[in-house]
Every structure is written in C-alpha cells, then in structure tokens.
Design an enzyme around this catalytic site. Sequence first.
Site, PDB file in Angstrom:
ATOM      1  N   ASP A  54       0.682  -1.489   0.178  1.00  0.00           N
ATOM      2  CA  ASP A  54       0.651  -0.340   0.186  1.00  0.00           C
ATOM      3  C   ASP A  54       0.612   1.608  -0.326  1.00  0.00           C
ATOM      4  OD1 ASP A  54       0.376  -0.208   2.475  1.00  0.00           O
ATOM      5  OD2 ASP A  54      -0.123   1.288   3.493  1.00  0.00           O
ATOM      6  N   ASP A  95       5.957   0.101   3.485  1.00  0.00           N
ATOM      7  CA  ASP A  95       6.029  -1.278   3.964  1.00  0.00           C
ATOM      8  C   ASP A  95       5.373  -1.902   3.163  1.00  0.00           C
ATOM      9  OD1 ASP A  95       3.069  -0.722   4.103  1.00  0.00           O
ATOM     10  OD2 ASP A  95       3.162   0.305   6.069  1.00  0.00           O
ATOM     11  N   TYR A 139      -5.877   0.795   9.152  1.00  0.00           N
ATOM     12  CA  TYR A 139      -6.758   0.769   8.032  1.00  0.00           C
ATOM     13  C   TYR A 139      -7.794   1.080   8.886  1.00  0.00           C
ATOM     14  CZ  TYR A 139      -3.233   1.737   4.204  1.00  0.00           C
ATOM     15  OH  TYR A 139      -2.537   2.374   4.032  1.00  0.00           O
ATOM     16  N   GLU A 183       5.987   9.475   3.638  1.00  0.00           N
ATOM     17  CA  GLU A 183       5.354   8.308   2.312  1.00  0.00           C
ATOM     18  C   GLU A 183       4.525   8.913   1.774  1.00  0.00           C
ATOM     19  OE1 GLU A 183       3.767   5.951   5.707  1.00  0.00           O
ATOM     20  OE2 GLU A 183       3.998   3.872   4.379  1.00  0.00           O
TER      21      GLU A 183
END
Length: 495
Positions: free
Chosen positions: A88, A91, A240, A468
């Site tokens: 995603d 990571d 999430y 990120e």
Amino acid sequence: MGEKRQWKCKYSLARSLPRILVLLLPLFSTIQSFESFDYGDALSKSLLYFEAQRSGRLPHDQRVTWRHHSGLIDGLEQGVDLVGGYYDAGDNVKFGLPMAYTITLLSWSIMEFKDQIVFAGEFHHALQAIKWGTDYFIKAHTHPHILWAQVGDGDTDHLCWQRPEDMTTSRRAYKVEESNPGSEVVGETAAAMAAASIVFRKTNPDYSHLLLEHAQQLFEFGDKFRGKYDVSIEAAKGYYPSVSGYMDELLWAALWLHRATNNISYFNYAIQNAESFGGITWAITEFSWDVKYAGVQIIAAMLPIEGRNKDEKQVHQEYRSKAEYYICACLNKNNSTNIKRTPALLLTVYSNYLNSTNQMLNCNKGLVETHEILSFVKSQLDYILGSNPMGLSYLVGYGPAYPQRVHHRGASAASYRENKVFVGCMQSYHTWFGSHNPNPNVLVGALVGGPDSNDEFRDRRDNFAQTEACTYNTAPLVGVFAQFHAQQKGWLQFH
Ligand SMILES: *[C@@H]1O[C@H](CO)[C@@H](O)[C@H](O)[C@H]1NC(C)=O
Ligand SMILES: *[C@@H]1O[C@H](CO)[C@@H](O)[C@H](O)[C@H]1NC(C)=O
Ligand SMILES: *[C@@H]1O[C@H](CO)[C@@H](O)[C@H](O)[C@H]1NC(C)=O
Ligand SMILES: CC(=O)N[C@H]1CO[C@H](CO)[C@@H](O)[C@@H]1O
C-alpha cells in the site's frame, strides 16, 4: 520506526491547499496558466509508481527494474495462493481495503478518461496497473463467502526496515467469512472488480465477465453477512480502521455494480437504503479509503432517472444536492474550508458531466461554470507539480526538484537486482533508514504526504507523515493528468 498506529495517508497533501487556492483562484479565471507543467510526463510517471509497489513474481516487461520478486510464499501457511497484489505504501504489508480502493479509483480514472489516456499512449500501462490488482483479488476470493483481506501485519512489519525482496517478517494471511464478516473490505473489493469489469469490457470480455461474477458474489456476501472488518481482522485496526463503518462501501459497491450491469436491482438498493445508510444524510468533505460518501453521492447524482417515480426522483435529488455541496465546499463556495483530500478526480468527473449535459453548478455563493471547476483542479495539480512555496514537486521523479528521502523500504535500500546479498531488519535499519543520503532508488510517480499546514516540507525519511506515499493517492491523479494533458495538447475536450 515511529510509524506504528498511524492512520495511513488520511489527511496529508491538500490539507493546506484550500487556503492558498482561495487566494489564487481569482487569478485563474483571467490568467490561463503562468507556469506550464508537462501533464503527459506526470501521467506516465504516475503509472510507473504502481510497478514499484508490485508484490509477487514480476513479469519480464517490468519497467521499474530496481524491484524484484517478493512475497512468493504469501498465503502458503494457510494453504492459499496469495502471491501478487500491491504494497500500500512504504511498508511490505498487503492491506485489502486500501488496495481495493486503489483499484476502484484507478478503474474510475481510466473509464472516465479512456480516450485521453489512449491519446497519451498510456492505455496499455493503465490496464496493467488495474490487472495487477484484480488478478490478486480473483486469487483472494477463494469461495463466494470468503475473501482473504490482508497478508502480513503492520506491527511486526513496522519493527523491521527491510526491502520486500529480503522480507523475513510474518506473512500470515487474514480472511473474512460468514462467521467473521467484513463488509467494508468486501464491499470495496466488489466495487473495484465491478469498476474494472467496465474497463476490460472491450479489450478482454472474458476477463471482464469473470470480474463481474466475483463482484456480484462479493456484494451479496458483504450485504448479507454484515460486520465491521476491523473487528474481524484486528491486525488492520491500527493502520486502516473503519471509522465510517461499512454502509458507504455497500452503497458504493451497489452503484458500481449498477454501472457495470445496468441491473435495476442495484439502483434500487442505492435508492432504498439512501437514507438509512447515510447516503443522503451525510454531507462530508472527506473522500478517502475510509469514507466514500462523496463518491457515492457524485455517482448517484449522475444517474439517469427518466421513468423513475416521484419518490425515487426525490431521493436522487437529495443525492445530487449532497454531491453539489461537496463540490461547492471544495471550491470554497459553500462556507466550508474543511477539505482534507485532493478532490481532483471527483471534481473533474463531475465537471465533465455538467458540461456534457450543459448545466452549471449552483453553489450558495453563486453559479459556477465548469471551466472554473477545472481551473481549480488545475491549480491543485500545479501545486503538486511544483507551483508551491517550497518549489518542489510532490510527485516524486517529476521536474528538477522533488523529495529525495521518501519513506519507503525498497526505495531507500540498495536495489536487489544490483546487490543480492541478504540484508536483515536491523542492518537495513542502520544502513538505509538511518542514512541522511538520498534514496538510491527514485520512487517515480509516487505522491508523497506533502507539506504541512504552513506549506513546509521536511525531506527526512523518518518524517513519514510528509515523505510516505500511498497507492490510493496517486490513483485518482492518473485520469486527471490524462485530461489536462489532452487539453494542453489541443485535443478536443468534450465529445
Ligand atoms: C439483477 O441482480 C439481482 C441481484 O443480484 C439478481 O437476482 C437478478 O437476477 C439480476 N437481474 C438480471 C436481469 O440479471
Ligand atoms: C455563508 O456565509 C455567508 C457570509 O460569507 C453568511 O452570510 C451565510 O449565512 C453563511 N451560510 C451558512 C449556511 O452558513
Ligand atoms: C463546456 O466546455 C466548453 C469548452 O471548455 C465551454 O466552451 C462551455 O462553455 C462549457 N459549457 C458549460 C455549460 O459550462
Ligand atoms: C454547510 C453549508 O453551508 N451548506 C450549504 C451548502 O449549499 C447548499 C445550497 O447550495 C445549502 O443548501 C447548504 O445548506
């Protein structure tokens, strides 16, 4: 790594945009463009990013060559083949909800701006980006009422800084099923597969049909066995969590299935549940992996309603008024400045719809013409691409100046192709995460978290909130870049 329990990429770039844009907006109606950006280049790069995020066995035509095969035993422990799909963000976990949302947005981008993407010569790459996700969903949906919705867990992954090719962290897989339901992830995966089935209808009809079958089964499963997915999959909760619940995903899935099948029962579902599911009661200025109401409202607003009865027309009108509230709020014409996400895709789609039906937008601060909406979107794109106080492109790899220390395990470490010597968590953490040098690999096409509310940006690898990137933030830009590239090249805008 300091990133534990963050809610990933939820409120990042665009937090500071409205303020600047309010100041700039009046300029755009008179000045067409004071700086010219190459949207075609941005489009090509945004599609490359999805290759960098690939998990599984990489194909021969892989263009991002610093990446190599990874996650080749995903699912093995549970006796299921879960090789493939996307990481995603920075990571190495495969989270089902944001992955599905990414594919829904990519598919929407590509169906809505297909001609523009073809015009730019990127259609093949765009289809591949979708298919990398949908091939994985087909594998993960092993039974009508079973969906594998995560591989790996954030807690162990985030204790380890390691390129995906060397991964030694847990690859445990998690599923939702009748006794352990998860309607958000099931609904979003249904939406993604339904939307993708539309994209593949002409080029690959068998595949399109297969996707549609999965989508219909998943919707039935998610609707019949209702439950919050982050209760069933606790490992998703710290990263999430579902705050808005699953009712937005169920409406969203029904509308995508309606678009894909033209079957009136899905339309009826979205109308009959409009009120009880919050579809016409929520006016929310957030559109994210968690909260889809604005998307639901915009798609519902564009539905043709000839031949529907009075009550249905009334519900449709309420969807439409919520949709327009969202658009007006984005444009700061509805007394709201609370926009937390880049709303470019929704605005561009709706603007094209208004234009093609010869309508204007009615905000409580006045009527808005479609070119005004597009000017606003353009100003957002230009901000992203370098027209900002830092003079940086927040789309990595675009233009002369962009973030060099993107918070991304693979990009920060030596390429596996060049150095196959295994590097463990700790050594990699010290050598690569701890380094002040630029990343050895450029994560081309990634949209990073971006500047803070003062338009400041600190290019440090440990500053994950700003450096990120997440797949679902780049996905909606694909279509929008295509539209502006086509416009820039004098391609006929509306047919
Ligand atoms: C429409 O969808 C519903 C629900 O999935 C299904 O029962 C019905 O058979 C479909 N109708 C047609 C004409 O395909
Ligand atoms: C919107 O703002 C205007 C002034 O800018 C104010 O007069 C009006 O009452 C506000 N409307 C709402 C619904 O808040
Ligand atoms: C639609 O777009 C065209 C081209 O930009 C413009 O000339 C026209 O005014 C627009 N129509 C509406 C209703 O905004
Ligand atoms: C919060 C807010 O100001 N909402 C208004 C947005 O505009 C519509 C009409 O365009 C009003 O009905 C809302 O009350």
